[in-house]
Structure formats: C-alpha cells, structure tokens
Design a protein around this motif. Structure first.
Motif, PDB file in Angstrom:
ATOM      1  N   UNK A 193     -17.645  -7.340 -45.197  1.00  0.00           N
ATOM      2  CA  UNK A 193     -18.657  -6.895 -44.030  1.00  0.00           C
ATOM      3  C   UNK A 193     -17.795  -7.134 -42.717  1.00  0.00           C
ATOM      4  N   UNK A 194     -16.797  -7.785 -42.708  1.00  0.00           N
ATOM      5  CA  UNK A 194     -15.991  -7.814 -41.461  1.00  0.00           C
ATOM      6  C   UNK A 194     -15.300  -6.393 -41.138  1.00  0.00           C
ATOM      7  N   UNK A 195     -14.735  -6.014 -42.423  1.00  0.00           N
ATOM      8  CA  UNK A 195     -14.106  -4.783 -42.236  1.00  0.00           C
ATOM      9  C   UNK A 195     -15.078  -3.636 -41.769  1.00  0.00           C
ATOM     10  N   UNK A 196     -16.177  -3.884 -42.336  1.00  0.00           N
ATOM     11  CA  UNK A 196     -17.461  -2.683 -42.043  1.00  0.00           C
ATOM     12  C   UNK A 196     -17.970  -2.769 -40.810  1.00  0.00           C
ATOM     13  N   UNK A 197     -18.062  -4.073 -40.240  1.00  0.00           N
ATOM     14  CA  UNK A 197     -18.639  -4.323 -38.952  1.00  0.00           C
ATOM     15  C   UNK A 197     -17.611  -3.789 -37.828  1.00  0.00           C
ATOM     16  N   UNK A 198     -16.283  -3.909 -38.093  1.00  0.00           N
ATOM     17  CA  UNK A 198     -15.382  -3.588 -37.002  1.00  0.00           C
ATOM     18  C   UNK A 198     -15.428  -1.811 -37.036  1.00  0.00           C
ATOM     19  N   UNK A 199     -15.530  -1.335 -38.264  1.00  0.00           N
ATOM     20  CA  UNK A 199     -15.576   0.398 -38.364  1.00  0.00           C
ATOM     21  C   UNK A 199     -16.858   0.669 -37.551  1.00  0.00           C
ATOM     22  N   UNK A 200     -17.756   0.145 -37.883  1.00  0.00           N
ATOM     23  CA  UNK A 200     -19.165   0.673 -37.334  1.00  0.00           C
ATOM     24  C   UNK A 200     -19.386   0.533 -35.776  1.00  0.00           C
ATOM     25  N   UNK A 201     -18.815  -0.785 -35.355  1.00  0.00           N
ATOM     26  CA  UNK A 201     -18.569  -1.269 -33.909  1.00  0.00           C
ATOM     27  C   UNK A 201     -17.656  -0.012 -33.200  1.00  0.00           C
ATOM     28  N   UNK A 202     -16.753   0.542 -33.786  1.00  0.00           N
ATOM     29  CA  UNK A 202     -15.897   1.672 -33.092  1.00  0.00           C
ATOM     30  C   UNK A 202     -16.729   2.711 -33.197  1.00  0.00           C
ATOM     31  N   UNK A 203     -17.331   3.216 -34.342  1.00  0.00           N
ATOM     32  CA  UNK A 203     -18.195   4.529 -34.228  1.00  0.00           C
ATOM     33  C   UNK A 203     -19.561   4.428 -33.132  1.00  0.00           C
ATOM     34  N   UNK A 204     -20.045   3.106 -32.917  1.00  0.00           N
ATOM     35  CA  UNK A 204     -20.675   3.029 -31.961  1.00  0.00           C
ATOM     36  C   UNK A 204     -20.343   3.250 -30.502  1.00  0.00           C
ATOM     37  N   UNK A 205     -19.139   2.774 -30.136  1.00  0.00           N
ATOM     38  CA  UNK A 205     -18.682   2.879 -29.254  1.00  0.00           C
ATOM     39  C   UNK A 205     -18.086   4.299 -28.741  1.00  0.00           C
TER      40      UNK A 205
END
Length: 748
Positions: free
Chosen positions: A621-633
């Motif tokens: 979840x931590x890895x996925x959270x970092x990835x989709x935070x970046x796509x959101x930005x």
C-alpha cells in the motif's frame, strides 16, 4: 468532460518535513538521523544522538562511522567541536534533473533530492561532449558538482539515467526569408526553429533540414535532441506533429506530451473492457426502487455516485451508492495495471484522459438514469447535530432515477424547478438539503478549512475556438454533494479501521511552523490577526477566510492560506486530515476516476465478507500510495498549465486591452498579478514600471518608489494593459495603462 464537483479538499505543494523519530534502542537509519539533527534544537553531538535513540557503548564505533560517512557525502556539516548540523551544500556527486536552459542554451538543473532550507541550489551543467545529444528538460543525470557560490554549482555529466530519448514539446517556426540562417549555403541551412513549451527553457532549438517531418510553420510538435557537432543552437529532430497552434484543441495535448501522461490503452485492457456486461441482481441488495439521483456538472459523462435521503427520527437516513468498479477491474488484470499506471483521470477543457476505457468509464460503470448498474453503497443515519452513526456497507444493484446538474438542483432549491425536478418524489429535494444542513453543522463544529478558490472554466465552440474564460460559481448544490461524499469517505475509513483492514488513507499533514509563521506575518501586514503558531488550528484559518469573504482581500487571503498548506497525499498510515479536521479519511466515492477509491472498495469488500481474499500489506500500500500521489500531482500540474495556455491563447487576440487585476505577490524583478476576468496569473515586470529606484521590502511585503509616491502591496487592485501573451508557454506580460511600451521587450 470535466466534472464540476469541487474536490473533497486537495491541498497544494510540499511534503511535510521530517519529525523527530521515536526511540529505537538501535542504530538509526540515515534518514532518521538526518531528520533528528535537522529538527532538534541546539547543537547536536554523539551524546544527544545516543540519548535520543537509546544507543549504548556497543553502538559508538558504528555511529562514529555513520557520522563520518554522512559528513563526507555532504549530508552533514560541522557545527563546532564534535557537533553537527544538516548541510546546505550538495555532495560531490548527485542526481540532478534538467529544468531548462540558460540564455546560451546550456542546461540548468536542480538536485532531485533537496532537504535544505530555502530554494534548492541551481546547477549549471557543462555542455555534453561532442557527438552526444544535448541534455533536454526533464532528463536526469548523475553529475559531478563543484560549488561556485551560494546556491550555485557547476555540473558535469557522469552518467545519464534517462532510458529513452527525452522529448521536447514546442512550437515549430519554419525558416523565414528574414532569418539570418536563410543566407547560409543550402547544405547548412536549417528547416526552422523550435520554441520549447516549457517556460523554464530559455533557448530555442534548431531543426536541421530533413529533420522537420514536413511540419508546416506554426505547428506544435514533439522533437528529440540530436548530437551536437559544433557551436550554436542545439539541434533536434521532429518525431510527431500535434497540430496547429491556432487550434485550441491542440493545447491539451501539449501537457499530455510534456508530462508523459498515458493516453492509449493496451489491446488486452480494451478487450476486457469491451467484454464487460451488466451485473446480475443475485447476491446483491436490490436498490432499484430507491430514487437515487446523480448530481454532476452539465458536461460530465462518468457518473460514479448517486445519493438519496429521507427523514429518520430527528435526523435523516442517507444512502450513497458508488459504481461497482471493483466488479469489472480485478486485481492484477490488464485493466488493473492500466488503471494503476494512470492513477486518475485527467480533465481538460476539450477532452478527458480517462483512467478506465470509455466502455467502462462512460458505460457499464457509469450510473446512467433508468439503467441497472452494480454499486457499492453505504446507509447512514445523520442526527440533527450532524453526527453520523449506523453506517452499513453492502453490494447492490440500482437504477438512477434522474441525472441532475448542479444548476438544476440549485434552481429547484431557489424555487424554479424544471420538469425533471418535478418528476422526482415529493420531499426528496427537501430531504437532501435537510441532511446537508445537518452535516454542515458538524463540519462547522469541527472547524474545517473551507477555501474558496474559484475554478476557471473554458468554453469552446464547435470549431475549437475559445468563447470565454470565467470562474465557475460554487453553489449550495456543490456543497450538498461534497458533504455527502465526505460523510461516505469518513464512514469507509472508520469501517476499515474498526475491522483492522489496511487501506490507503487520504492524509493531510498540518502546515509547518515556518509556513504558518510566514503566513501570520504577511496577514499581520494586511491588518489580519492570527493566534500564535503553536496553538493554531484549521478553525483559526477558516475564521480569517470568513472575515475577509466579502472584501477585496478575499482572493489573496485564500491564496496565501492555500500556499501555507502541505499537500494532501495517500498513505497506509492514518495521520489524519488537517483541512477537514478528521482523524481518519479515505477516498471511496470516485472509483471511475481515482485508483485510490478502487483500492478502498476492494478493502471494504474483504472487510464486509462480500468477497474472499486478503487485503494488501502495508508495504504494498505504501508503494502504491506514493505512485498514485505522484500521478495525482502530475495531473493537477498538467491541468493547471493547460488552463494557463488557454488563457494566453485567448489573451493573444487582446494585446493592448486594459483589464482589472489584483496583486498576488511581489519580488525584486516584478509584480505578480491575477487578472480578474479570467483568473490568469500574469507578470508586471520591473521594466514596465515608471523609471525610478524601486525598493522591495520583504518584511512589509511592499514595492515602493524612492519617494514613496507609488507603493504596491499584495491584494491591491490594478488596471493593467495586456502587453504580450505567449500561447505555447502560457505566459502573459503586462504594462501599466499610462506607460509606454518598454524599449526592450522581454520574451514571456
């Protein structure tokens, strides 16, 4: 097309600084040690480090070696005898990313990782060796660095990290007869020049003859760097033509290309989407007799949530039904991989880059009126004081009673219902607004931060020309849907917490003390008071926003408060949501356009025993959270830049027009303004001010003439003249109406 729903609180720009780590009783990680030294008061030595982390004599040698290593690589710097501080210098070699070029066309870069105070240092890269392609904006390299002054370094490439050729998006101008290069012999004559769309790149690129892909003049293109064989502008080859600059529909594709936003689905994912069919009612709660309605923007096509309310005791029972995307997008499938890669849908004025193929996003997952659709729903009781209880989640089948717009609902609320609104069951609208009023009481009691940042809306005609740009009005109907969505998101987070099922939370850390203190000082200069930073809450900031809501200062104060915030992100650790004053919050209501919501659905199905399987672990979840935070930005930046380019395109035809604006910021090189008519950011450069000696006072936030006869302050209203607009870069330069055009015009 883009939904008009206001986001359930998205904050801007920066990550929180490290906090003091917990005592571990063992040698800390390098990042833990660096964070402790940076945040601890006073001078820090081995004694203070050992006390903080519970280290014994057996750790002494290893700690000494770690400190020596961190000092050698530039992470730490001496602060007296046997004392350390976090270094503000870069190490001898580091990964840097090219952000633009200087006036000579040589690359300018910044370190990829920078945790020091103030802005990150600037690295002036040496040109690449002869025969190698020039460094282009966006490219990352390992560079050997040499400090040449405060915040300034020289860099030489040790190793290039970019796998594929870096692309340059820009405007191609064919070689004209007046261009000096036209006099060169035919074999040396270029085909034209390329002006990069990235405003940080100051130099143009030259397109050699035969490398122009037959692009006509004034075409927006994608190019790749070519090896440099001599002095002069760096050469590039055009590999794709996006369309003419005059076509407004080309503008969004500039952002898609610049940010590398995936916009073509793989064949396997498309095949899975095309094979989708409607759900069966077997095993689902039948909600088809419940008059659930969708409320969205007039141009929306993906309807992923529907709501219903009815009186229940002293309050209301509300139902929020969300499209059952998890039924169609299975973990590990091609559709799932594509959705995770995108992270979210991206909305532009002329198109949507969807997270899911249209067969799902606008088809089987969209809650169309009168059609059976699978859903995941939550029933909740809302008391008169706004307290939510008795949340129950389930998997259902529903049939939307109506597709409503915000304007329709608001008009009916104001006493002018249309035929669609009149066809709904009696009392439904009153129940929806009654439940909203209850939820609003709880929100006011919590003391949330309600920023009023008008969203700009671009209207295009059938030919792709810009008809108008104006702020989108926020109605009570927007707030109604937002409160229903927040209540459902909170219920999802609490449900998963209560069953100890991991999920991705939407977290928003409080602003740093430094940012709050800077905000407090700025507001104080404007005659607005804030409590001391130590005890400041979201409610204190919201009080300030309400105080100025009807004044001319409101746009600036909202912007200042917004800039002071940390950026919201996704994390498996529920640290809370500062802006909404909530201890736990998870995105649940938009799985068609946000991957985080899809993950929440999967966790809810496992927690409610509606599906078998196990939830993802914390690391995943931590890895996925970092990835989709970046796509959101990435999406937010692409949408913002596209709006700036649309505005600059619209203003190109209005050069010389005088407009109203207000000051949003001051610097030593100019005045930052916002045009009232379009919400566009524009620069009034110092060269456009009357000739005088100008003094910029950072403490008082003023820019004043030598004799103080003219003083500029944040929030001040101005009349400005549109002096220059560059559509490809989205930049606008201004002048004062009563001044002559500057003798030396600056390129935006």
């Amino acid at each position: 097309m883009k939904r008009q729903r206001p986001a359930t609180f998205q904050m801007p720009d920066s990550l929180p600084t490290g906090t003091s780590p917990a005592r571990t009783g063992g040698l800390p990680e390098r990042e833990q040690l660096r964070a402790f030294i940076e945040n601890a008061p006073g001078r820090i030595g081995k004694r203070e480090i050992s006390r903080e982390f519970g280290l014994g004599p057996e750790h002494r040698q290893a700690l000494r070696a770690m400190l020596r290593e961190m000092a050698l690589d530039g992470t730490l710097a001496p602060a007296g005898a046997r004392r350390f501080r976090v270094s503000d210098r870069l190490p001898e070699s580091a990964v840097v990313q090219v952000t633009g070029t200087d006036a000579d066309g040589d690359p300018i870069a910044r370190p990829v990782q920078w945790d020091g105070d103030g802005p990150s240092p600037t690295v002036f890269m040496h040109p690449e060796l002869r025969g190698r392609a020039a460094l282009a904006p966006g490219e990352r390299v390992v560079a050997r660095l040499r400090r040449v002054g405060p915040g300034r370094y020289e860099g030489r490439t040790l190793r290039r990290l970019t796998d594929a050729p870096v692309q340059i998006v820009g405007l191609f101008r064919a070689l004209g007869d007046t261009d000096p290069a036209a006099a060169a012999p035919a074999r040396f004559r270029p085909a034209g020049r390329l002006t990069p769309a990235d405003r940080r790149a100051r130099a143009e690129w030259v397109i050699p003859m035969g490398e122009d892909d037959d692009a006509p003049d004034n075409e927006i293109v994608i190019a790749i760097p070519l090896p440099q064989s001599g002095p002069g502008l760096h050469p590039a080859r055009i590999i794709q033509r996006l369309g003419p600059q005059g076509d407004a529909r080309t503008i969004s594709m500039v952002a898609v290309a610049m940010h590398g936003i995936p916009h073509v689905f793989g064949q396997e994912a498309l095949a899975q989407a095309r094979a989708a069919r409607g759900v069966s009612p077997d095993g689902r709660t039948d909600l088809r007799d419940v008059p659930l309605v969708t409320i969205d923007g007039a141009d929306a096509r993906d309807f992923d949530d529907a709501i219903y309310a009815e009186p229940d005791g002293d309050g209301f029972r509300i139902t929020v039904a969300i499209a059952d995307v998890a039924w169609y997008v299975r973990p590990g499938s091609a559709l799932d991989r594509e959705a995770r890669l995108r992270g979210n849908s991206v909305y532009f004025p002329d198109r949507v880059i969807p997270m899911l193929p249209e067969e799902l996003s606008n088809g089987w997952c969209s809650l169309r009126p009168g059609e059976d659709r699978g859903c995941i729903f939550v029933d909740m009781h809302v008391a008169a004081d706004g307290a939510v209880s008795g949340a129950r989640f389930g998997r259902g089948i529903m049939r939307s009673a109506a597709r409503l717009t915000y304007e329709q609902v608001q008009a009916a609320r104001d006493g002018a219902p249309d035929t669609t609104m009149l066809s709904l069951p009696d009392g439904l609208l009153d129940s929806l607004f009654g439940a909203w009023e209850c939820l609003s009481r709880a929100r006011a009691r919590r003391g949330t931060l309600d920023l009023d940042m008008p969203e700009r809306q671009v209207h295009l005609d059938d030919a792709g020309l810009i008809e108008s740009i104006h702020p989108r009005i926020r109605l009570d109907s927007h707030r109604l849907v937002e409160e229903f969505m927040i209540a459902a998101n909170v219920a999802a987070a609490r449900f998963l917490e209560g069953r100890h099922v991991p999920c991705l939370y939407r977290i928003h850390a409080p602003p740093t003390p430094e940012r709050l203190e800077s905000l407090r000082r700025t507001l104080d200069m404007m005659g607005i008071s804030l409590p001391p930073v130590g005890g400041l809450r979201a409610a204190d900031l919201d009080r300030v926003l309400r105080e100025v809501s009807s004044s001319d200062q409101a746009p600036l104060v909202n912007e200042l408060v917004l800039r002071a915030q940390n950026q919201a992100e996704y994390s498996p650790d529920p640290i809370g949501h500062f802006g909404l004053s909530l201890p736990a919050y998870a995105h649940f209501t938009s799985p068609i356009r946000r991957y985080a919501d899809l993950l929440t659905h999967r966790a809810l199905l496992v927690a409610a025993k509606l599906e078998s399987g196990s939830a993802p672990d914390h690391t995943e979840l931590e890895t996925t959270g970092q990835a989709i935070t970046q796509t959101e930005r990435r999406a937010a930046q692409a949408e913002r830049e596209t709006l700036e380019r649309y505005a600059a395109t619209w203003l190109q035809a209005r050069v010389g027009t005088v407009m109203d604006a207000h000051i949003s910021g001051l610097s030593r090189f100019g005045i930052f303004t916002v045009l009232d008519a379009t919400g566009t950011s524009a620069l009034l450069p110092m060269s456009a001010l009357p000739e005088d000696q100008w003094h910029h006072d950072e403490k008082t936030q003023t820019l004043s003439a030598r004799d103080a006869t003219m003083v500029f302050r944040p929030g001040q209203a101005l009349r400005v003249r549109i002096e220059e607009a560059c559509a490809i870069r989205g930049t606008v330069l201004l002048a004062l109406p009563d001044t002559l055009p500057p003798r030396r015009r600056r390129r935006p």
